[in-house]
Design a protein around this motif. Structure first.
Motif, mmCIF file in Angstrom:
data_model
loop_
_atom_site.group_PDB
_atom_site.id
_atom_site.type_symbol
_atom_site.label_atom_id
_atom_site.label_comp_id
_atom_site.label_asym_id
_atom_site.label_seq_id
_atom_site.Cartn_x
_atom_site.Cartn_y
_atom_site.Cartn_z
ATOM 1 N N GLY A 191 0.841 -1.186 0.000
ATOM 2 C CA GLY A 191 0.000 0.000 0.000
ATOM 3 C C GLY A 191 0.873 1.232 0.000
ATOM 4 O O GLY A 191 2.101 1.140 0.046
ATOM 5 N N GLY A 192 0.251 2.381 -0.055
ATOM 6 C CA GLY A 192 0.970 3.641 -0.009
ATOM 7 C C GLY A 192 0.936 4.381 -1.331
ATOM 8 O O GLY A 192 0.714 3.792 -2.390
ATOM 9 N N VAL A 193 1.148 5.661 -1.237
ATOM 10 C CA VAL A 193 1.133 6.528 -2.416
ATOM 11 C C VAL A 193 2.241 6.135 -3.391
ATOM 12 O O VAL A 193 2.058 6.237 -4.604
ATOM 13 N N THR A 194 3.352 5.644 -2.872
ATOM 14 C CA THR A 194 4.459 5.269 -3.759
ATOM 15 C C THR A 194 4.044 4.150 -4.722
ATOM 16 O O THR A 194 4.518 4.111 -5.850
ATOM 17 N N LYS A 195 3.159 3.276 -4.296
ATOM 18 C CA LYS A 195 2.666 2.209 -5.176
ATOM 19 C C LYS A 195 1.819 2.818 -6.301
ATOM 20 O O LYS A 195 1.912 2.398 -7.443
ATOM 21 N N LEU A 196 1.007 3.805 -5.950
ATOM 22 C CA LEU A 196 0.185 4.482 -6.958
ATOM 23 C C LEU A 196 1.038 5.278 -7.940
ATOM 24 O O LEU A 196 0.654 5.458 -9.092
ATOM 25 N N MET A 197 2.180 5.739 -7.482
ATOM 26 C CA MET A 197 3.044 6.544 -8.337
ATOM 27 C C MET A 197 4.106 5.704 -9.047
ATOM 28 O O MET A 197 4.860 6.212 -9.862
ATOM 29 N N GLY A 198 4.137 4.394 -8.771
ATOM 30 C CA GLY A 198 5.126 3.504 -9.374
ATOM 31 C C GLY A 198 4.693 3.010 -10.739
ATOM 32 O O GLY A 198 3.695 3.467 -11.315
ATOM 33 N N PRO A 199 5.400 2.031 -11.287
ATOM 34 C CA PRO A 199 5.153 1.540 -12.641
ATOM 35 C C PRO A 199 3.731 1.045 -12.904
ATOM 36 O O PRO A 199 3.231 1.158 -14.015
ATOM 37 N N THR A 200 3.073 0.499 -11.885
ATOM 38 C CA THR A 200 1.724 -0.037 -12.093
ATOM 39 C C THR A 200 0.623 0.968 -11.760
ATOM 40 O O THR A 200 -0.556 0.649 -11.876
ATOM 41 N N GLY A 201 0.999 2.178 -11.381
ATOM 42 C CA GLY A 201 0.010 3.196 -11.001
ATOM 43 C C GLY A 201 -0.993 3.511 -12.091
ATOM 44 O O GLY A 201 -2.180 3.714 -11.818
#
Length: 174
Positions: free
Chosen positions: A80-90
């Motif tokens: 979880g986390g914003v970094t996941k949303l901003m990563g390659p799969t976001g």
């Protein structure tokens, strides 16, 4: 049984919880590929897009994304986390929101939703996820790698998921 389904359809909060829960559960069933893995997330998105109202579908997916953004372990591999949303799969994650909107809009405009129409709406929903996911992924790995790793391996599974979900939805609706 019919009364239970009617109650669930009339309870917007319950429907949102069910949709969000379905996404959370299906996300954890996956085949690890890099940088994008194959999961049952899109199955949940297709089910939601084919059966929920537009408001309930958007609320369910937005709740899932919000939970993940706040750090709840609802994304793949219990992350979880914003970094996941901003990563390659976001882009694919945000594509889920666009996909349910497109699918529900199409369902509102199609006068007769037979098996073929249901399959086509599901296929358009799957394509919508890729339309948002691919450009986002390409900013991390380039266009060629995005096509090779973020599209090609998912074409056949996407078609199969669309056929299976559309068939199941039509069978249940009969």
């Amino acid at each position: 049984m019919q009364l239970a389904f009617q109650y669930i359809r009339n309870s917007r909060v319950l429907l949102t919880v069910i949709g969000t829960g379905l996404l959370c559960l299906c996300t954890q069933v996956n085949i690890p590929l890099h940088p994008v893995h194959i999961s049952l997330q899109t199955v949940a998105v297709l089910i939601i897009g084919l059966t929920f109202s537009k408001v309930d579908a958007l609320r369910s997916v937005a709740s899932y994304l919000a939970l993940g953004a706040m750090g709840a372990p609802v994304f793949s591999y219990y992350s979880g986390g914003v970094t996941k949303l901003m990563g390659p799969t976001g882009g694919y994650l945000f594509g889920f929101l666009a996909a349910v909107w497109v699918m529900c809009t199409l369902r509102e405009r199609i006068t007769r939703m037979g098996t073929k129409e249901t399959f086509l709406v599901a296929l358009v929903g799957s394509a919508t996820v890729f339309l948002l996911g691919m450009p986002w992924l390409s900013t991390f790995v380039g266009w060629n790698a995005a096509i090779t790793a973020g599209l090609v391996p998912f074409i056949l599974p996407g078609i199969v998921k669309s056929v299976l979900v559309a068939s199941a939805v039509r069978y249940i609706q009969k």
